[in-house]
Design a protein around this motif. Structure first.
Motif, PDB file in Angstrom:
ATOM      1  N   TYR A 114      -4.449   6.346   4.035  1.00  0.00           N
ATOM      2  CA  TYR A 114      -5.924   5.812   4.467  1.00  0.00           C
ATOM      3  C   TYR A 114      -7.378   6.805   4.891  1.00  0.00           C
ATOM      4  O   TYR A 114      -7.637   6.048   5.369  1.00  0.00           O
ATOM      5  N   PRO A 146      -8.896   3.034   4.810  1.00  0.00           N
ATOM      6  CA  PRO A 146      -8.806   2.527   5.653  1.00  0.00           C
ATOM      7  C   PRO A 146      -8.045   1.182   5.756  1.00  0.00           C
ATOM      8  O   PRO A 146      -6.631   1.504   6.666  1.00  0.00           O
ATOM      9  N   ASN A 147      -7.558   0.168   4.645  1.00  0.00           N
ATOM     10  CA  ASN A 147      -7.272  -0.609   4.737  1.00  0.00           C
ATOM     11  C   ASN A 147      -6.624  -1.766   3.033  1.00  0.00           C
ATOM     12  O   ASN A 147      -7.693  -1.079   2.531  1.00  0.00           O
ATOM     13  N   ARG A 148      -6.334  -2.835   2.996  1.00  0.00           N
ATOM     14  CA  ARG A 148      -6.436  -3.324   1.839  1.00  0.00           C
ATOM     15  C   ARG A 148      -7.500  -3.179   1.345  1.00  0.00           C
ATOM     16  O   ARG A 148      -7.975  -3.607   0.119  1.00  0.00           O
ATOM     17  N   GLU A 149      -8.365  -4.278   1.960  1.00  0.00           N
ATOM     18  CA  GLU A 149      -9.536  -4.350   1.354  1.00  0.00           C
ATOM     19  C   GLU A 149     -10.681  -4.056   1.154  1.00  0.00           C
ATOM     20  O   GLU A 149     -11.268  -3.891  -0.337  1.00  0.00           O
ATOM     21  N   LEU A 181       1.432  -1.585  -0.160  1.00  0.00           N
ATOM     22  CA  LEU A 181      -0.659  -0.142   0.013  1.00  0.00           C
ATOM     23  C   LEU A 181       1.123   1.415   0.007  1.00  0.00           C
ATOM     24  O   LEU A 181       0.494   2.850  -0.536  1.00  0.00           O
ATOM     25  N   THR A 199      -8.649 -10.753  -0.708  1.00  0.00           N
ATOM     26  CA  THR A 199      -9.791 -10.421  -0.166  1.00  0.00           C
ATOM     27  C   THR A 199     -10.910 -10.920   0.284  1.00  0.00           C
ATOM     28  O   THR A 199     -11.686 -11.520   1.401  1.00  0.00           O
TER      29      THR A 199
END
Length: 192
Positions: free
Chosen positions: A51, A55-58, A36, A113
């Motif tokens: 972010y 907020p996250n990879r998913e 990321l 994911t």
């Protein structure tokens, strides 16, 4: 009491988001495990901006997916104008599979994911759901599928697409999977 409207997205914030999505698509297509931090750096944004948007990879992978399938989703209504509802649904599924496999790295990122519990819930909104809902409604009204199938049911049923190895015989495997899904949708249809 008057309801507050959400503040419009600033143009620079929108550009940052679009740049992140563009870079993420390229990086995730190359490698499902693209860091990321690399995506943020290549997009020219700081970690906080990255972010704040994802907020996250998913969240990032699902948004890239949604962004990319917008084109496929838009074809649902066109297919219904030129095909019988069940043929339109099956053709749309083929287009979704072809698109997913063309983006091999993105498909790999989706596989990773969607293997976590609840990950598919993130697909429950947006253009894919609208396209699926349109196709399912047309088929239910035509009596070509069982009544009561929801877009969430459908997405869960086709989630196997992201388990197919894009380097192997993906076309044959996708076709068999989607034929099974269609057979299941047709079972119990009033017109069957």
């Amino acid at each position: 009491m008057q309801e507050r409207k959400p503040a419009p997205v600033r143009s620079d914030a929108q550009r940052n988001r679009e740049r992140i999505l563009e870079v993420a698509l390229a990086e995730l297509t190359r490698s499902a495990d693209a860091p990321l931090s690399t995506i943020a750096k290549k997009a020219g944004v700081g970690q906080a901006t990255f972010y704040r948007n994802f907020p996250n990879r998913e969240a990032l992978v699902l948004e890239v997916y949604r962004h990319e399938v917008q084109q496929v989703s838009a074809t649902a209504s066109q297919l219904l104008e030129t095909h019988a509802p069940d043929q339109a649904l099956r053709e749309w599924m083929d287009r979704l599979a072809q698109y997913a496999m063309a983006k091999a790295g993105l498909a790999d990122a989706m596989r990773k994911t969607t293997c976590t519990p609840g990950a598919l819930a993130g697909l429950g909104h947006g253009p894919v759901t609208s396209a699926v809902a349109l196709l399912l409604k047309a088929n239910e009204e035509a009596g070509t599928i069982r009544p009561g199938v929801t877009p969430d049911d459908f997405v869960l049923a086709i989630s196997g697409l992201w388990q197919i190895d894009p380097q192997g015989d993906w076309h044959g495997r996708a076709e068999r999977l989607l034929d099974l899904v269609m057979d299941g949708l047709r079972a119990g249809a009033p017109g069957a």
